[in-house]
Design a protein around this motif. Structure first.
Motif, PDB file in Angstrom:
ATOM      1  N   UNK A 184       0.806  -1.216   0.000  1.00  0.00           N
ATOM      2  CA  UNK A 184       0.000   0.000   0.000  1.00  0.00           C
ATOM      3  C   UNK A 184       0.848   1.280   0.000  1.00  0.00           C
ATOM      4  N   UNK A 185       0.298   2.400  -0.534  1.00  0.00           N
ATOM      5  CA  UNK A 185      -0.936   2.402  -1.317  1.00  0.00           C
ATOM      6  C   UNK A 185      -0.668   1.981  -2.756  1.00  0.00           C
ATOM      7  N   UNK A 186      -1.573   1.219  -3.304  1.00  0.00           N
ATOM      8  CA  UNK A 186      -1.471   0.808  -4.688  1.00  0.00           C
ATOM      9  C   UNK A 186      -1.796   2.003  -5.597  1.00  0.00           C
ATOM     10  N   UNK A 187      -1.327   1.950  -6.848  1.00  0.00           N
ATOM     11  CA  UNK A 187      -1.712   2.926  -7.875  1.00  0.00           C
ATOM     12  C   UNK A 187      -1.256   4.351  -7.555  1.00  0.00           C
ATOM     13  N   UNK A 188       0.021   4.493  -7.220  1.00  0.00           N
ATOM     14  CA  UNK A 188       0.601   5.829  -7.098  1.00  0.00           C
ATOM     15  C   UNK A 188       0.985   6.313  -8.494  1.00  0.00           C
ATOM     16  N   UNK A 190      -0.681  -5.093  -2.264  1.00  0.00           N
ATOM     17  CA  UNK A 190      -1.849  -5.045  -3.134  1.00  0.00           C
ATOM     18  C   UNK A 190      -1.395  -4.733  -4.551  1.00  0.00           C
ATOM     19  N   UNK A 191      -2.085  -5.305  -5.522  1.00  0.00           N
ATOM     20  CA  UNK A 191      -1.705  -5.107  -6.915  1.00  0.00           C
ATOM     21  C   UNK A 191      -2.866  -4.563  -7.730  1.00  0.00           C
ATOM     22  N   UNK A 207     -12.842  11.068   6.986  1.00  0.00           N
ATOM     23  CA  UNK A 207     -11.779  10.611   6.086  1.00  0.00           C
ATOM     24  C   UNK A 207     -11.431   9.141   6.324  1.00  0.00           C
ATOM     25  N   UNK A 208     -10.972   8.487   5.261  1.00  0.00           N
ATOM     26  CA  UNK A 208     -10.441   7.129   5.360  1.00  0.00           C
ATOM     27  C   UNK A 208      -8.926   7.232   5.348  1.00  0.00           C
ATOM     28  N   UNK A 209      -8.297   6.736   6.406  1.00  0.00           N
ATOM     29  CA  UNK A 209      -6.846   6.752   6.504  1.00  0.00           C
ATOM     30  C   UNK A 209      -6.280   5.386   6.167  1.00  0.00           C
ATOM     31  N   UNK A 210      -5.267   5.370   5.305  1.00  0.00           N
ATOM     32  CA  UNK A 210      -4.507   4.154   5.039  1.00  0.00           C
ATOM     33  C   UNK A 210      -3.142   4.287   5.680  1.00  0.00           C
ATOM     34  N   UNK A 211      -2.154   3.627   5.100  1.00  0.00           N
ATOM     35  CA  UNK A 211      -0.817   3.685   5.673  1.00  0.00           C
ATOM     36  C   UNK A 211      -0.094   4.985   5.416  1.00  0.00           C
ATOM     37  N   UNK A 212      -0.642   5.834   4.537  1.00  0.00           N
ATOM     38  CA  UNK A 212       0.058   7.061   4.159  1.00  0.00           C
ATOM     39  C   UNK A 212      -0.888   8.255   4.114  1.00  0.00           C
ATOM     40  N   UNK A 213      -1.772   8.343   5.095  1.00  0.00           N
ATOM     41  CA  UNK A 213      -2.682   9.479   5.153  1.00  0.00           C
ATOM     42  C   UNK A 213      -4.040   9.190   4.542  1.00  0.00           C
ATOM     43  N   UNK A 214      -4.757  10.242   4.179  1.00  0.00           N
ATOM     44  CA  UNK A 214      -6.127  10.125   3.690  1.00  0.00           C
ATOM     45  C   UNK A 214      -6.136   9.601   2.253  1.00  0.00           C
ATOM     46  N   UNK A 252      -0.350   4.269  12.336  1.00  0.00           N
ATOM     47  CA  UNK A 252       0.999   3.920  11.874  1.00  0.00           C
ATOM     48  C   UNK A 252       0.877   2.972  10.684  1.00  0.00           C
ATOM     49  N   UNK A 253       1.495   3.333   9.546  1.00  0.00           N
ATOM     50  CA  UNK A 253       1.505   2.459   8.374  1.00  0.00           C
ATOM     51  C   UNK A 253       2.083   1.102   8.726  1.00  0.00           C
ATOM     52  N   UNK A 254       1.439   0.023   8.255  1.00  0.00           N
ATOM     53  CA  UNK A 254       1.765  -1.321   8.719  1.00  0.00           C
ATOM     54  C   UNK A 254       2.726  -2.065   7.809  1.00  0.00           C
ATOM     55  N   UNK A 255       2.628  -1.869   6.498  1.00  0.00           N
ATOM     56  CA  UNK A 255       3.376  -2.737   5.590  1.00  0.00           C
ATOM     57  C   UNK A 255       3.730  -1.986   4.312  1.00  0.00           C
ATOM     58  N   UNK A 256       4.768  -2.463   3.625  1.00  0.00           N
ATOM     59  CA  UNK A 256       5.165  -1.864   2.364  1.00  0.00           C
ATOM     60  C   UNK A 256       5.986  -0.596   2.559  1.00  0.00           C
ATOM     61  N   UNK A 257       6.096   0.192   1.494  1.00  0.00           N
ATOM     62  CA  UNK A 257       6.928   1.392   1.541  1.00  0.00           C
ATOM     63  C   UNK A 257       6.391   2.435   2.520  1.00  0.00           C
ATOM     64  N   UNK A 258       5.126   2.309   2.939  1.00  0.00           N
ATOM     65  CA  UNK A 258       4.532   3.291   3.849  1.00  0.00           C
ATOM     66  C   UNK A 258       4.624   2.861   5.311  1.00  0.00           C
ATOM     67  N   UNK A 259       5.238   1.717   5.569  1.00  0.00           N
ATOM     68  CA  UNK A 259       5.255   1.227   6.946  1.00  0.00           C
ATOM     69  C   UNK A 259       6.024   2.201   7.840  1.00  0.00           C
TER      70      UNK A 259
END
Length: 363
Positions: free
Chosen positions: A72-76, A127-128, A222-229, A245-252
């Motif tokens: 996460x987040x996918x589709x940057x 996620x892909x 707002x919906x927060x993921x590992x890197x903000x809204x 706190x971001x849990x996994x991937x580049x945003x952890x």
């Protein structure tokens, strides 16, 4: 207007990257070597990597539109660098019917991101992109001159939006300096206060999937993921401010403090303070934000943090009065920043509305 609507995949092709063996990597530039780009490189130059130019055929230029395939987040949606690109990236290549800048802003639509994110396939915490959904997504296709006009308007609006972000970054740097002066240097392990974990005074839990609560329009939740809204919800998972706190991937390890009702996805860990006499939320968020916890895991093949790592990580434990003093400084700074930015004009929400108008033929 009677501009055609086409499937994205009929006018744009997507070219995946390659992954040269690590044995070929160099970490300083050399003749006949080219920079290998990864998703994280679009945020920082701290991890420069170079490979033999002859080892790949997948290259991008600074104005190419790049897409982060995994999260996460996918589709940057990324651009601005040149070199070879790895398998975590793909290049969106427009046909002669599509302006490259128009494509860039089209792909950055919040509505498109929410769709792709909701359809992403999760494997081992990543996620892909659902490529069938992306290629079949409808795209308004005005004449090239009109595309250029729309892109120019969005370019100006984006530049104003970036000024807001720069002001926020300066405020964050000021708070970092205040924190260092008040509580010490966490990475160096130096503080006049005892360094302890927060277990027993703070409760940790994983967020939940937002698939059932995603709103088609902006709400107060707002919906927060590992890197903000990354969207808005129809209902709240948490009614009071929490530390995320971001849990996994580049945003952890990326840490965010919410300011009201919100939803938190399963890409993040939620921290709730159970002993309010011991910790203040603003202090806790900034202590974790300024800690080297993120740096210690981001070089893993699949970077991650878990609840125990956070709860047991040692941070200064100052008196609650000092924590609240820092919280008050932060609150006053954000209030001043909010008043200042009213004159700038383009917020994230406003930009998304403008973008939505542009790609529905209303601009």
């Amino acid at each position: 207007m009677s501009w055609p609507i086409v499937e994205l995949g009929s006018v744009v092709s997507f070219v995946g990257g390659s992954q040269p063996p690590k044995s070929t990597f160099k970490f300083e530039p050399e003749d006949d070597y080219v920079r290998l780009l990864q998703i994280r490189d679009y945020k920082s130059d701290k991890n420069l990597t170079f490979i033999p130019e002859s080892s790949t055929k997948k290259f991008c230029k600074k104005d190419d539109v790049m897409i982060g395939r995994y999260g996460p987040p996918v589709f940057q949606i990324l651009r601005g660098l040149e070199g070879a690109y790895n398998v975590a990236l793909m290049k969106a290549v427009p046909s002669e019917k599509v302006d490259k800048d128009y494509l860039y802003y089209f792909l950055k639509q919040d509505k498109l991101f929410r769709l792709i994110d909701s359809l992403s396939q999760r494997t081992a915490g990543q996620s892909g992109i659902d490529m069938d959904a992306l290629k079949s997504y409808p795209m308004l296709l005005p004449p090239l001159e009109e595309q250029k006009r729309i892109a120019a308007i969005l370019d100006k609006a984006d530049a104003i939006r970036q000024k807001r972000k720069q002001a926020i970054e300066l405020a964050d740097e000021f708070l970092r300096s205040v924190f260092l002066d008040m509580f010490g240097d966490i990475p160096a392990g130096f503080s006049k206060y005892p360094l302890v974990g927060c277990r027993g005074s703070v409760k940790a839990a994983s967020g939940k999937s937002s698939k059932g609560v995603i709103s088609d329009s902006s709400t107060d939740i707002p919906i927060y993921g590992g890197n903000g809204i990354n969207g808005y919800a129809t209902e709240a998972l948490y009614s009071k401010p929490v530390v995320i706190v971001g849990r996994v991937g580049q945003q952890c390890g990326i840490t965010t403090l919410t300011d009201g009702p919100c939803w938190v996805t399963d890409n993040a860990i939620v921290l709730e303070i159970t002993d309010l006499k011991k910790y203040d939320a603003a202090y806790l968020a900034h202590a974790l934000k300024h800690s080297p916890l993120r740096d210690s895991v981001k070089r893993l093949d699949l970077p991650f943090v878990n609840q125990s790592m956070i709860l047991d990580y040692k941070i200064p434990l100052p008196p609650i009065s000092e924590q609240k003093k820092f919280g008050s400084i932060r609150k006053n700074l954000l209030k001043h920043l909010s008043l200042q930015q009213k004159g700038i004009g383009i917020s994230e929400d406003n930009f998304q509305v403008l973008s939505q108008q542009a790609f529905s033929g209303q601009l």
